[in-house]
Design a protein around this motif. Structure first.
Motif, short mmCIF file in Angstrom:
data_model
loop_
_atom_site.label_atom_id
_atom_site.label_comp_id
_atom_site.label_asym_id
_atom_site.label_seq_id
_atom_site.Cartn_x
_atom_site.Cartn_y
_atom_site.Cartn_z
N LYS A 168 0.82 -1.14 -0.02
CA LYS A 168 0.17 -0.08 -0.06
C LYS A 168 0.75 1.12 0.06
O LYS A 168 1.52 1.67 1.12
CB LYS A 168 -1.02 -0.23 1.26
N GLU A 180 -10.77 2.84 -4.92
CA GLU A 180 -9.77 3.65 -4.07
C GLU A 180 -9.71 3.12 -2.71
O GLU A 180 -11.12 3.20 -1.93
CB GLU A 180 -9.96 5.05 -4.21
N GLU A 181 -8.69 2.86 -2.10
CA GLU A 181 -8.92 2.56 -0.53
C GLU A 181 -9.98 1.58 -0.03
O GLU A 181 -10.01 1.25 0.97
CB GLU A 181 -9.09 3.52 0.41
N GLN A 192 -5.93 -3.45 6.69
CA GLN A 192 -6.78 -2.55 5.78
C GLN A 192 -7.99 -1.92 6.35
O GLN A 192 -8.76 -1.00 5.90
CB GLN A 192 -7.03 -3.32 4.28
#
Length: 194
Positions: A39, A82-83, A193
């Motif tokens: 990441k 995204e993310e 995450q």
């Protein structure tokens, strides 16, 4: 390079290999810089879930063991929004289910000394392991594929049924350890995450 949506459609349609190959074409040409870490430049942190859980493990603990081909895994992560790692997480969790079932099938084939089935199962798990970048599992699956065909680890020289049986028994135990290591790595990554 394929767009995110087109690549996701290929994965969802079961064409993981093509999606990765297409993304590799642009990477190899130098048109895109590969992601070096999972990441960005930071490693994910593990969330402490309380004293009753196992001790924390950091993804860094696994990095030098060659568990993951980060180029391949990073390509999978690039397909996420995204993310939001829900897409890649679902592929990984499906792989876990598939691998567990395949290990059960391998145990049954080993009981029967069904070498062709062991070879087939090795080939099957090799493909999905490669698509996620699980290097050690993929390499062991390739050996199983060869041993099941009564060939040496490289698939060149013939071996006897007794040799194949001995090699496969040891390899299945090794594959299970490698799979468990990869599973732990991926669970730590995805837990970090959240």
């Amino acid at each position: 390079m394929l767009g995110r949506r087109q690549t996701r459609r290929m994965y969802e349609g079961g064409d993981c290999g093509t999606a990765i190959k297409e993304n590799n074409k642009k990477r190899v040409s130098g048109a895109e810089t590969p992601i070096n870490n999972i990441k960005g430049n930071e490693e994910p942190e593990v969330v402490d879930k309380g004293a009753e859980t196992e001790p924390e493990t950091d993804v860094e603990d696994f990095e030098d063991n060659g568990i993951i081909d980060h180029t391949t895994f990073d390509q999978l992560l690039e397909m996420d929004d995204e993310e939001d790692h829900e897409f890649s997480r679902s592929l990984v969790w499906n792989y876990f289910e598939q691998a567990e079932k395949t290990f059960e099938d391998m145990d049954e084939a080993m009981e029967k000394l069904d070498f062709p089935d062991l070879s087939r199962l090795g080939h099957f798990l090799k493909g999905s392991s490669a698509a996620l970048g699980l290097t050690k599992v993929k390499e062991s699956c390739e050996k199983l594929q060869h041993y099941g065909n009564r060939k040496d680890a490289a698939g060149v020289e013939s071996i006897t049924n007794d040799e194949a049986e001995t090699l496969i028994r040891a390899l299945l135990a090794q594959m299970r350890r490698e799979y468990n290591e990869a599973e732990s790595y991926l669970k730590v990554f995805y837990d970090g995450q959240e």
